[in-house]
Design an enzyme around this catalytic site. Structure first.
Site, PDB file in Angstrom:
ATOM      1  N   SER A   1     -11.328   1.430   2.165  1.00 15.47           N
ATOM      2  CA  SER A   1     -10.674   0.870   3.354  1.00 15.47           C
ATOM      3  C   SER A   1      -9.929   1.966   4.097  1.00 15.47           C
ATOM      4  O   SER A   1      -9.123   2.690   3.516  1.00 15.47           O
ATOM      5  CB  SER A   1      -9.702  -0.240   2.953  1.00 15.47           C
TER       6      SER A   1
ATOM      7  N   ARG B   1       0.800  -1.219   0.000  1.00 17.49           N
ATOM      8  CA  ARG B   1       0.000   0.000   0.000  1.00 17.49           C
ATOM      9  C   ARG B   1       0.839   1.278   0.000  1.00 17.49           C
ATOM     10  O   ARG B   1       0.430   2.308   0.532  1.00 17.49           O
ATOM     11  CB  ARG B   1      -0.969   0.016   1.187  1.00 17.49           C
TER      12      ARG B   1
ATOM     13  N   GLU C   1      -4.781   4.093   5.840  1.00 15.58           N
ATOM     14  CA  GLU C   1      -4.647   3.883   4.398  1.00 15.58           C
ATOM     15  C   GLU C   1      -5.210   5.086   3.652  1.00 15.58           C
ATOM     16  O   GLU C   1      -4.697   5.490   2.616  1.00 15.58           O
ATOM     17  CB  GLU C   1      -5.373   2.604   3.977  1.00 15.58           C
TER      18      GLU C   1
END
Length: 307
Positions: free
Chosen positions: A230, A180, A300
């Site tokens: 998310s 990520r 995130e």
């Protein structure tokens, strides 16, 4: 609040601008959460050359921020000082099929559109993009992934413009991908396009996989709410949603923000939430998870701007 108007100075430094430059432009309508203050200056370039022209004359003291579709993003209530660049339009929204089972996509192309183009061309390996609520520029910056695939698996190279206006092309290795994130994301580069590698596949089978991803998303995620995807990264050895649930945070509220009952790694704006509500709720979730399990969740979703 409003900022001092810096657009006259920007136009003076780059007199041949062709794109749209606005002062104190509202950012909330451009984000999926629908929260946040204005951009001091918002620029939508006409094309890559127009972007390079502006950046080549941009004073170093002016902060620079890049936004995409506004999906995985919280703009804080005080707004974003300096210049905000948002790519859009035909110049950054096209997809072309290239020899060798490759696709080139502009940075403003929605991830789902790339997945569809690959399926139409019977190119396998990119169906996972159907499950990512963002655009190619964001996917490059954060190594976006879902349903067993990541950007690092399919990227050949990325093209962009540096803060000083120079064009640059980065190979896969130069992107520095990790979970990520991308090492290139720490550099002053605005991505404008990317080249992806597919592989020959069966169109019907690829479409079936995309349908599976769509069904899984709709069944498990609050995609029809004002959300940002998310919220937290999965920590090593754990699942963020399980940790949040175990800490008793499912359905937790703060002002107009709520932890989703459907998927508790999603925050939602139930109506009238401020950016402070959404971010504050996320920080409370992090605090409770840390106290309950010892895991320290990492955001995130990107949070930008001033309080």
């Amino acid at each position: 609040m409003s900022f001092p108007d810096i657009t006259p100075a920007l136009r003076a430094a780059a007199p041949d601008l062709r794109g749209r430059l606005l002062a104190n432009a509202e950012m909330a309508p451009l984000t999926w959460f629908r929260v946040g203050g204005p951009a001091q200056a918002l620029f939508t370039p006409a094309d890559e050359a127009d972007l390079a022209h502006l950046l080549s004359g941009l004073p170093q003291e002016i902060p620079l921020t890049v936004v995409g579709l506004g999906s995985n993003l919280i703009v804080r209530d005080g707004g974003i000082p300096g210049l905000v660049i948002r790519l859009g339009g035909k110049a950054f929204g096209e997809i072309t099929i290239e020899p060798g089972d490759r696709l080139r996509a502009g940075a403003a192309v929605p991830d789902v559109k790339l997945a569809r183009a690959a399926a139409d061309a019977a190119l396998d390996g990119l169906a996972f993009y159907r499950g990512i609520p963002g655009c190619i520029g964001g996917a490059l910056r954060m190594n976006a992934g879902a349903h067993g695939g990541e950007t690092t698996d399919v990227l050949v190279e990325a093209r962009g413009v540096r803060r000083d206006g120079r064009l640059v092309t980065l190979s896969h290795a130069e992107m520095g991908f990790s979970y990520r994130s991308s090492g290139a994301g720490t550099q002053d580069i605005i991505f404008t396009s990317a080249l992806f590698q597919g592989r020959p596949g069966d169109r019907a089978a690829i479409q079936a996989e995309m349908d599976r991803v769509t069904a899984a998303r709709e069944a498990a995620q609050p995609i029809r709410e004002r959300t940002g995807g998310s919220t937290f990264k999965n920590p090593p050895g754990g699942k963020a949603w399980q940790l949040i649930d175990a800490a008793g945070c499912r359905g937790l509220r703060m002002g107009g923000a709520q932890v989703s009952e459907m998927h508790c790694n999603f925050l939602i704006n139930t109506g009238g939430a401020t950016a402070a509500d959404v971010e504050g709720l996320g920080e409370e979730v992090r605090r409770r998870v840390k106290a309950h399990s010892g895991f320290e969740l990492q955001w995130e979703i990107k949070r930008i701007g001033v309080v």
